[in-house]
Enzyme design. Structure first.
Site, PDB file in Angstrom:
ATOM      1  N   LYS A  94       3.232   6.569   5.014  1.00  0.00           N
ATOM      2  CA  LYS A  94       2.325   5.495   4.600  1.00  0.00           C
ATOM      3  C   LYS A  94       2.861   4.120   4.955  1.00  0.00           C
ATOM      4  O   LYS A  94       4.044   3.843   4.776  1.00  0.00           O
ATOM      5  CB  LYS A  94       2.102   5.582   3.085  1.00  0.00           C
ATOM      6  CG  LYS A  94       1.016   4.661   2.559  1.00  0.00           C
ATOM      7  CD  LYS A  94      -0.359   5.175   2.929  1.00  0.00           C
ATOM      8  CE  LYS A  94      -1.463   4.161   2.606  1.00  0.00           C
ATOM      9  NZ  LYS A  94      -1.465   3.017   3.542  1.00  0.00           N
ATOM     10  N   LYS A 128       0.053   3.665  -2.730  1.00  0.00           N
ATOM     11  CA  LYS A 128      -0.973   4.713  -2.643  1.00  0.00           C
ATOM     12  C   LYS A 128      -0.373   6.098  -2.453  1.00  0.00           C
ATOM     13  O   LYS A 128      -1.070   7.108  -2.625  1.00  0.00           O
ATOM     14  CB  LYS A 128      -1.948   4.398  -1.512  1.00  0.00           C
ATOM     15  CG  LYS A 128      -2.752   3.112  -1.738  1.00  0.00           C
ATOM     16  CD  LYS A 128      -3.770   2.890  -0.629  1.00  0.00           C
ATOM     17  CE  LYS A 128      -4.574   1.628  -0.885  1.00  0.00           C
ATOM     18  NZ  LYS A 128      -4.118   0.488  -0.098  1.00  0.00           N
ATOM     19  N   SER A 151       0.795  -1.233   0.000  1.00  0.00           N
ATOM     20  CA  SER A 151       0.000   0.000   0.000  1.00  0.00           C
ATOM     21  C   SER A 151       0.824   1.277   0.000  1.00  0.00           C
ATOM     22  O   SER A 151       0.252   2.367  -0.090  1.00  0.00           O
ATOM     23  CB  SER A 151      -0.956   0.013   1.195  1.00  0.00           C
ATOM     24  OG  SER A 151      -2.059  -0.831   0.954  1.00  0.00           O
ATOM     25  N   SER A 172      -6.105   3.920   4.162  1.00  0.00           N
ATOM     26  CA  SER A 172      -5.499   3.053   3.147  1.00  0.00           C
ATOM     27  C   SER A 172      -6.561   2.353   2.301  1.00  0.00           C
ATOM     28  O   SER A 172      -6.431   1.179   1.940  1.00  0.00           O
ATOM     29  CB  SER A 172      -4.572   2.020   3.799  1.00  0.00           C
ATOM     30  OG  SER A 172      -3.684   1.459   2.855  1.00  0.00           O
TER      31      SER A 172
END
Length: 382
Positions: free
Chosen positions: A223, A61, A58, A121
């Site tokens: 993140k 992202k 992720s 997320s």
């Protein structure tokens, strides 16, 4: 590269040599890859397998959110613009993926979607925004790859907007640090979202998965990521005093490990390095001749403060040099790059900033330009 050789690698990075400086060895970390980068200069302070192509999970992202942020800043998107949750993006609540939980055929604003991507997320929010911007996720992935190339992510290729496992979807610790650097610089208006600890949408409150936000007040992003293939990943930025560091962890064995390894890496960086302002912005550093201008010279300086991160105690050893382009010609705009300001340590370049014209210089009239042409002709003879 083993963790024990990471310090040796630091000393071999082109333009970044501290051969005369003794640093403690960086921590040995049980992961697939890591990087510690200085935000100000982009220099790598410590690394292991920093260019190894790995699944970013992720952390992907970050590019999705970066593109959204840039489109918001340019006016191509508006914060209150409604974005529909189509069936192709809708999250059915599977435990295999994280979701924002926008109802099927429901809507959320672009800003809500951005928060759902960064804080929760949300795979559903990522895909919905990809479809909203590009028509479909595949076309959006092409945009992601174009943006990656533009900002210097040379070992990255995206297949989707979420980071779900896909053949040919990869990045590196160094590239993720580069992306984080651009988010902090280019998306400063929206960067505070990366430090928000929770977000509620559709009556569902979810917390940010970055554990360091709850334990380290200097951490303000960015993140997390996790899949079975990727392991536990984390891109983090922290600012203590004037020094901002970016760390990236790929493939830690657990959620706790990715957090503790990041703490160790940041602690090592702040123990060994410091940031100093070696030249303020807007000061006249030199005056240079201008051909064909109403003014015969231009004042030269820096548009931004020149901050340099260096081993602690080395500030007095920094040397600087001005390099101005030869034969500047009018017209010159205020802020136009006319050279560079270079900082060196131990004879090696460690940082540089563009030199700019502090004031504009308009083009002179015909007679004055003709006289300058004549002067140039004769000066070139000798």
């Amino acid at each position: 590269m083993t963790p024990k050789t990471a310090l040796a690698a630091l000393l071999l990075v082109p333009g970044f040599s501290y051969a005369a400086t003794v640093l403690s060895a960086p921590p040995e970390l049980n992961n697939k890859s890591y990087v510690l980068m200085d935000f100000e200069t982009g220099q790598i302070l410590a690394a292991k397998n920093e260019n190894e192509k790995l699944a970013p999970a992720s952390m992907t992202k970050m590019m999705t959110s970066y593109i959204i942020e840039q489109k918001l800043l340019s006016g191509e998107l508006t914060e209150d613009e409604k974005v529909r949750m189509n069936e192709s993006a809708w999250c059915r609540g599977s435990s295999a993926e994280s979701c924002m939980y926008v109802p099927l055929n429901g809507t959320a604003t672009a800003l809500e979607m951005l928060r759902g991507i960064i804080i929760q997320s949300g795979n559903d929010a990522s895909k919905a925004m990809a479809e909203h911007i590009a028509g479909n996720e595949g076309t959006f992935a092409h945009m992601m790859n174009q943006e990656a190339q533009r900002i210097g992510m040379t070992n990255t290729h995206f297949i989707n907007a979420t980071g779900m496992p896909a053949e040919g979807h990869y990045s590196t610790a160094k590239d993720m640090a580069t992306l984080a650097q651009h988010i902090i610089k280019d998306s400063s208006k929206y960067y505070p979202i990366y430090s928000e600890k929770e977000f509620t949408f559709n009556g569902i409150k979810q917390g940010n998965r970055n554990a360091l936000l709850y334990t380290d007040p200097s951490v303000d992003g960015l993140k997390t990521g996790h899949t079975d293939e990727a392991g536990y990943c984390l891109t983090t930025s922290a600012k203590r005093g004037p020094t901002r560091l970016i760390s990236v962890i790929f493939g830690a064995p657990s959620m706790n490990e990715r957090a503790s390894q990041t703490r160790e890496l940041l602690a090592w960086g702040y123990a060994n390095f410091e940031t100093k302002n070696i030249q303020p912005a807007k000061q006249v550093l030199a005056k240079s001749k201008v051909w064909f201008g109403k003014d015969k010279e231009v004042q030269i300086g820096l548009a931004e403060n020149f901050n340099v991160t260096m081993p602690k105690g080395q500030a007095n050893a920094i040397k600087t040099q001005l390099v101005v382009q030869p034969k500047l010609t009018a017209p010159l705009k205020q802020g136009q790059v006319v050279g560079k300001y270079i900082a060196t340590l131990d004879g090696k370049v460690i940082a540089e900033k563009p030199l700019v014209a502090l004031k504009p210089v308009e083009e002179a009239g015909f007679i004055s330009r003709l006289l300058d042409h004549i002067k140039q002709f004769f000066s070139n003879l000798f």
